[in-house]
Design an enzyme around this catalytic site. Structure first.
Site, PDB file in Angstrom:
ATOM      1  N   LYS A   1     -10.946   2.466  -3.685  1.00  0.00           N
ATOM      2  CA  LYS A   1     -10.351   2.131  -4.991  1.00  0.00           C
ATOM      3  C   LYS A   1     -10.172   0.618  -5.034  1.00  0.00           C
ATOM      4  CE  LYS A   1      -5.906   3.339  -2.921  1.00  0.00           C
ATOM      5  NZ  LYS A   1      -4.841   4.346  -2.858  1.00  0.00           N
TER       6      LYS A   1
ATOM      7  N   GLY B   1       0.865  -1.190   0.000  1.00  0.00           N
ATOM      8  CA  GLY B   1       0.000   0.000   0.000  1.00  0.00           C
ATOM      9  C   GLY B   1       0.896   1.232   0.000  1.00  0.00           C
TER      10      GLY B   1
ATOM     11  N   GLY C   1      -9.132 -14.114  -1.439  1.00  0.00           N
ATOM     12  CA  GLY C   1      -9.274 -13.769  -2.870  1.00  0.00           C
ATOM     13  C   GLY C   1      -8.420 -12.583  -3.280  1.00  0.00           C
ATOM     14  N   GLY C   2      -7.767 -11.946  -2.262  1.00  0.00           N
ATOM     15  CA  GLY C   2      -6.887 -10.823  -2.601  1.00  0.00           C
ATOM     16  C   GLY C   2      -7.662  -9.585  -3.027  1.00  0.00           C
ATOM     17  N   GLU C   3      -6.980  -8.700  -3.740  1.00  0.00           N
ATOM     18  CA  GLU C   3      -7.547  -7.385  -4.093  1.00  0.00           C
ATOM     19  C   GLU C   3      -8.406  -7.470  -5.365  1.00  0.00           C
ATOM     20  OE1 GLU C   3      -3.483  -5.107  -2.489  1.00  0.00           O
ATOM     21  OE2 GLU C   3      -4.164  -4.850  -4.550  1.00  0.00           O
TER      22      GLU C   3
ATOM     23  N   ASP D   1     -11.109   7.034   0.359  1.00  0.00           N
ATOM     24  CA  ASP D   1     -10.062   6.468  -0.507  1.00  0.00           C
ATOM     25  C   ASP D   1     -10.506   5.132  -1.103  1.00  0.00           C
ATOM     26  OD1 ASP D   1      -6.599   5.395  -0.132  1.00  0.00           O
ATOM     27  OD2 ASP D   1      -7.638   6.386  -1.787  1.00  0.00           O
TER      28      ASP D   1
ATOM     29  N   THR E   1     -16.910  32.002  14.241  1.00  0.00           N
ATOM     30  CA  THR E   1     -17.738  32.536  15.329  1.00  0.00           C
ATOM     31  C   THR E   1     -19.088  31.793  15.294  1.00  0.00           C
ATOM     32  OG1 THR E   1     -19.265  34.174  14.433  1.00  0.00           O
ATOM     33  CG2 THR E   1     -16.927  34.725  14.357  1.00  0.00           C
TER      34      THR E   1
ATOM     35  N   VAL F   1       1.623  -5.489   3.347  1.00  0.00           N
ATOM     36  CA  VAL F   1       0.740  -6.434   4.024  1.00  0.00           C
ATOM     37  C   VAL F   1       1.402  -7.810   3.933  1.00  0.00           C
ATOM     38  CG1 VAL F   1      -1.549  -7.483   4.091  1.00  0.00           C
ATOM     39  CG2 VAL F   1      -1.300  -5.118   3.337  1.00  0.00           C
TER      40      VAL F   1
ATOM     41  N   GLU G   1      -8.206  -9.457   9.387  1.00  0.00           N
ATOM     42  CA  GLU G   1      -8.664 -10.743   8.850  1.00  0.00           C
ATOM     43  C   GLU G   1      -8.125 -10.902   7.426  1.00  0.00           C
ATOM     44  OE1 GLU G   1     -13.098  -9.044   8.704  1.00  0.00           O
ATOM     45  OE2 GLU G   1     -12.936 -11.106   7.991  1.00  0.00           O
TER      46      GLU G   1
ATOM     47  N   ASN H   1      -8.449  -1.346  -2.403  1.00  0.00           N
ATOM     48  CA  ASN H   1      -9.017  -1.370  -1.047  1.00  0.00           C
ATOM     49  C   ASN H   1     -10.273  -2.213  -0.961  1.00  0.00           C
ATOM     50  OD1 ASN H   1      -7.047   0.335  -0.212  1.00  0.00           O
ATOM     51  ND2 ASN H   1      -8.256   2.199  -0.416  1.00  0.00           N
TER      52      ASN H   1
ATOM     53  N   ASP I   1      -8.639  -0.382   4.407  1.00  0.00           N
ATOM     54  CA  ASP I   1      -7.761   0.789   4.275  1.00  0.00           C
ATOM     55  C   ASP I   1      -8.456   2.084   4.669  1.00  0.00           C
ATOM     56  OD1 ASP I   1      -5.094   1.346   1.899  1.00  0.00           O
ATOM     57  OD2 ASP I   1      -5.451   1.989   3.951  1.00  0.00           O
TER      58      ASP I   1
HETATM   59  C1  LIG Z   1      -5.371  -5.938   4.001  1.00  0.00           C
HETATM   60  C2  LIG Z   1      -5.740  -7.335   3.806  1.00  0.00           C
HETATM   61  N1  LIG Z   1      -6.523  -7.982   4.628  1.00  0.00           N
HETATM   62  O1  LIG Z   1      -7.056  -7.382   5.707  1.00  0.00           O
HETATM   63  C3  LIG Z   1      -5.254  -8.055   2.612  1.00  0.00           C
HETATM   64  C4  LIG Z   1      -4.474  -7.437   1.666  1.00  0.00           C
HETATM   65  C5  LIG Z   1      -4.043  -8.129   0.551  1.00  0.00           C
HETATM   66  C6  LIG Z   1      -4.405  -9.456   0.388  1.00  0.00           C
HETATM   67  O2  LIG Z   1      -3.979 -10.140  -0.692  1.00  0.00           O
HETATM   68  C7  LIG Z   1      -5.182 -10.103   1.319  1.00  0.00           C
HETATM   69  C8  LIG Z   1      -5.615  -9.405   2.440  1.00  0.00           C
HETATM   70  O3  LIG Z   1      -6.383 -10.020   3.342  1.00  0.00           O
END
Ligand SMILES: C/C(=N\O)c1ccc(O)cc1O
Length: 330
Positions: free
Chosen positions: A144, A27, A101-103, A142, A182, A32, A97, A147, A163
């Site tokens: 996107k 990030g 599945g990622g981003e 933010d 005021t 991470v 947590e 996130n 995020d």
């Molecule tokens: C920020 C985050 N989890 O909270 C995260 C960020 C990247 C990713 O591939 C997997 C994840 O769980």
């Protein structure tokens, strides 16, 4: 191998509880890493925020404190939960947590563009997450694809927003600024918070419009490769580009949602509530799938149980811990 991994710079108590391994995300404020809770072998994501990445010490601490405070208080199925947090002189470590599945960013990139029903399922969950934040006076600011996290490799999956370090607790920010002036000319509702839901919330509606555009079209609405205008000028003028080849298979209703969110005037922009009422989202099959993912424990299932879950737990911030005011640091 994992055991010899250099964990020396990590806080002792973090090391005692978790084994940090490979990097799974990056990030603007750090990285991470995948972590294993030593006692249970449960997997977590540990976000490492490098304090010196912020322009000044104060901001770093304030931003991270805001983020941590917000992360600890929010409780919604489509918002990332915080497990733990630690800090050293140079960094914050937030245990979050893990989302297998990622981003969303990588999912859209690998699929070119999402099919409309998947985009609708994800977008509905994002709307619910942001509706919850707004109902608790929090602007994300933010939103996107980096996130938005996916719970599994399947198309049909739960999504979670993360995020929060750009978030701002609405009442503090707005009230502080307002009370600097005021007070004598201020209307009563300014003090009763009725007015803190001003145009500020609409910034998240715009970002959701950009997110939906990216999910449906597979490319960003404002980009330097579109004509001679800078990206900033394109945004200020609200001039997005729907490349014909990418949008022919997208329904008019879906395009209508995008067009009503990417409106320059925040007062004319469609709100989160209005988006939730838009015809494109009155899709019972999608709603049942979303509620099954969001409220798996709702026995017997059905929209009623999910609405019940949403109306009770789905709106309120978690209470701070009994001891202290939630400020305790590890
Ligand atoms: C920020 C985050 N989890 O909270 C995260 C960020 C990247 C990713 O591939 C997997 C994840 O769980």
């Amino acid at each position: 191998d994992l055991m010899s991994d250099d964990q020396s710079s990590l806080p002792r108590d973090l090391q005692d509880k978790y084994l940090l391994t490979r990097r799974i995300g990056t990030g603007v404020c750090g990285e991470v890493r995948l972590a294993f809770e030593r006692s249970t072998c449960r997997k977590f994501a540990v976000k490492i925020i490098n304090k010196k990445n912020f322009q000044s010490e104060g901001t770093a601490t304030r931003n991270a404190k805001t983020e941590i405070d917000i992360l600890q208080r929010v409780d919604h199925p489509c918002l990332i939960k915080t497990e733990d947090f630690y800090q050293t002189e140079e960094s914050f470590y937030i245990v979050l947590e893990l989302m297998e599945g990622g981003e969303l960013f990588h999912r859209v990139k690998s699929k070119q563009q999402l099919n409309e029903s998947v985009a609708k399922l994800y977008f509905y969950q994002m709307l619910r997450a942001v509706e919850y934040l707004h109902s608790n006076g929090i602007i994300h600011r933010d939103l996107k694809p980096e996130n938005i996290l996916l719970s599994s490799q399947d198309d049909v999956c739960l999504i979670k927003v993360t995020d929060f370090n750009q978030s701002r607790i609405l009442e503090e920010a707005v009230l502080m600024r307002t009370l600097c002036g005021t007070p004598s000319y201020l209307a009563p509702e300014v003090f009763t918070h009725a007015s803190t839901t001003g145009y500020g919330l609409a910034v998240d509606a715009w970002s959701l419009g950009v997110l939906l555009f990216v999910c449906l079209g597979g490319y960003p609405p404002f980009h330097e490769s579109f004509g001679h205008q800078s990206v900033t000028d394109q945004i200020i003028r609200g001039e997005f580009t729907m490349v014909q080849s990418k949008w022919t298979s997208v329904s008019d209703q879906a395009k209508d949602v995008v067009r009503k969110l990417l409106v320059v005037d925040p007062m004319k922009r469609m709100s989160i509530e209005e988006a939730l009422q838009h015809p494109w989202l009155q899709d019972q099959k999608m709603l049942e799938t979303a509620h099954r993912l969001m409220y798996p424990s709702a026995e017997g299932g059905g929209a009623a149980a999910a609405m019940e879950a949403e109306s009770t737990s789905g709106r309120h911030l978690r209470k701070r811990g009994r001891e202290g005011d939630g400020e305790e640091q590890h």
